[in-house]
Design a protein around this motif. Sequence first.
Motif, mmCIF file in Angstrom:
data_model
loop_
_atom_site.group_PDB
_atom_site.id
_atom_site.type_symbol
_atom_site.label_atom_id
_atom_site.label_comp_id
_atom_site.label_asym_id
_atom_site.label_seq_id
_atom_site.Cartn_x
_atom_site.Cartn_y
_atom_site.Cartn_z
ATOM 1 N N PRO A 90 -3.209 -3.457 11.098
ATOM 2 C CA PRO A 90 -3.345 -3.945 9.876
ATOM 3 C C PRO A 90 -3.967 -2.955 8.874
ATOM 4 O O PRO A 90 -3.255 -2.779 7.710
ATOM 5 N N GLN A 91 -4.895 -2.128 9.323
ATOM 6 C CA GLN A 91 -5.442 -1.179 8.324
ATOM 7 C C GLN A 91 -4.427 -0.180 7.918
ATOM 8 O O GLN A 91 -4.354 0.022 6.783
ATOM 9 N N GLY A 92 -3.682 0.294 9.115
ATOM 10 C CA GLY A 92 -2.680 1.168 8.659
ATOM 11 C C GLY A 92 -1.511 0.795 7.770
ATOM 12 O O GLY A 92 -1.042 1.426 6.667
ATOM 13 N N VAL A 93 -1.482 -0.682 8.028
ATOM 14 C CA VAL A 93 -0.253 -1.201 7.211
ATOM 15 C C VAL A 93 -0.565 -1.248 5.700
ATOM 16 O O VAL A 93 0.182 -0.971 4.897
ATOM 17 N N LEU A 94 -1.884 -1.644 5.683
ATOM 18 C CA LEU A 94 -2.456 -1.917 4.233
ATOM 19 C C LEU A 94 -2.433 -0.580 3.492
ATOM 20 O O LEU A 94 -2.243 -0.403 2.202
ATOM 21 N N ASP A 95 -2.682 0.505 4.177
ATOM 22 C CA ASP A 95 -2.561 1.990 3.624
ATOM 23 C C ASP A 95 -1.287 2.226 3.139
ATOM 24 O O ASP A 95 -1.155 2.998 2.184
ATOM 25 N N VAL A 96 -0.414 1.972 4.070
ATOM 26 C CA VAL A 96 0.953 2.478 3.826
ATOM 27 C C VAL A 96 1.408 1.581 2.609
ATOM 28 O O VAL A 96 2.267 2.176 1.814
ATOM 29 N N ILE A 97 1.249 0.383 2.387
ATOM 30 C CA ILE A 97 1.676 -0.423 1.447
ATOM 31 C C ILE A 97 1.089 0.255 0.026
ATOM 32 O O ILE A 97 1.914 0.314 -1.034
ATOM 33 N N VAL A 98 -0.313 0.761 0.005
ATOM 34 C CA VAL A 98 -0.713 1.365 -1.262
ATOM 35 C C VAL A 98 0.070 2.508 -1.488
ATOM 36 O O VAL A 98 0.555 2.688 -2.788
ATOM 37 N N ASP A 99 0.398 3.439 -0.584
ATOM 38 C CA ASP A 99 1.288 4.602 -0.747
ATOM 39 C C ASP A 99 2.641 4.350 -1.369
ATOM 40 O O ASP A 99 2.852 4.955 -2.186
ATOM 41 N N ARG A 100 3.204 3.290 -0.814
ATOM 42 C CA ARG A 100 4.665 3.065 -1.040
ATOM 43 C C ARG A 100 4.763 2.412 -2.485
ATOM 44 O O ARG A 100 5.653 2.563 -3.206
ATOM 45 N N PHE A 101 3.803 1.618 -2.730
ATOM 46 C CA PHE A 101 3.750 1.039 -4.097
ATOM 47 C C PHE A 101 3.677 1.924 -5.158
ATOM 48 O O PHE A 101 4.400 2.037 -5.909
ATOM 49 N N ARG A 102 2.759 3.233 -4.787
ATOM 50 C CA ARG A 102 2.749 4.138 -5.938
ATOM 51 C C ARG A 102 3.993 5.089 -5.994
ATOM 52 O O ARG A 102 4.310 5.475 -6.896
ATOM 53 N N LYS A 103 4.684 5.342 -4.892
ATOM 54 C CA LYS A 103 5.729 6.277 -4.841
ATOM 55 C C LYS A 103 7.001 5.732 -5.046
ATOM 56 O O LYS A 103 7.966 6.242 -5.670
ATOM 57 N N CYS A 104 7.212 4.217 -4.715
ATOM 58 C CA CYS A 104 8.655 3.778 -4.590
ATOM 59 C C CYS A 104 8.902 2.542 -5.578
ATOM 60 O O CYS A 104 10.151 2.436 -5.860
ATOM 61 N N CYS A 105 7.666 2.108 -5.942
ATOM 62 C CA CYS A 105 7.823 0.876 -6.855
ATOM 63 C C CYS A 105 7.817 1.278 -8.558
ATOM 64 O O CYS A 105 8.169 0.208 -9.099
#
Length: 285
Positions: A270-285
């Motif tokens: 889950p730690q990694g999932v939460l990090d990926v979400i932040v990265d994708r939110f900033r780049k893709c959304c």
Amino acid sequence: MRDFSTDHSALALNTATLGHNLDGHGAGWSPEQVIYACADRGYGGIVFWRREVKKPIRLGNAVRAAGMKVAGLCRSPFLTGSLAHTSDQKIMDDFYASIDMAAALEAGVLTIVTGGPEPGTKGVLQSQKILTERVARAADYAAARNVNLALEPLNPAYGGNRTCLMTVADALNVCDVINAPNVGVAVDVYHVWWDTTLVQTLAQRAKSRIFGFHLCDWLEDTSDILLDRGMMGDGVADLRALRSAVESAGYHGMCEVEIFSAKNWWQRDPQGVLDVIVDRFRKCC
């Protein structure tokens, strides 16, 4: 449109993204673990599922003490269809209980997943009438507790048992009949990305009735209609166009990441999932 490239304070986690909505999935984190991990990464909010919430006042206070907000609660009971309780009284009692829980959390928004066609009926129109009547009965009760009711249309593939609302237009039709300021819609990428009439519908009819915006992606080769949602950027949905349409219609609230992914994201740390979400939110959304 808001710029999220350097600011993710509008990002909220729906805990289903960590597998917390179904038994036997995810890492089994407690709500408190989720709160701390999200706060450490600068998330703005969390959306819990009712099954996780044992002491709602205490849990809501913990979220706010960590500098976030409870962005919503998932979800109402099914209000129509074969998966709903067997009597009107049980349906409404559970509906009121879900509103009470949202109020105790100070969540502000309760997501309504309607349930499917009523047994013995064909199509969805009769079920939509029953849905409208039941939501209307609860609207004042919810308003008195500062809870908005967000009708969430689902992808038509769920029409057999989980929804009688297939489009945002369907949901807004129900809102029009009820005509209560605290009854609106939740727009979920997974369920509406395909709808070529969505932009026009939102522009002409949404007004101030969008109460939630849910992020994920639709994978090119979806293997399970329920449990194989994509992380933002991994699929075919035009995420920025969808957010632009929602924001142009007046929504400037939290963007809630909700990813059901039994064989991929729920299997990860889950730690990694939460990090990926932040990265994708900033780049893709």
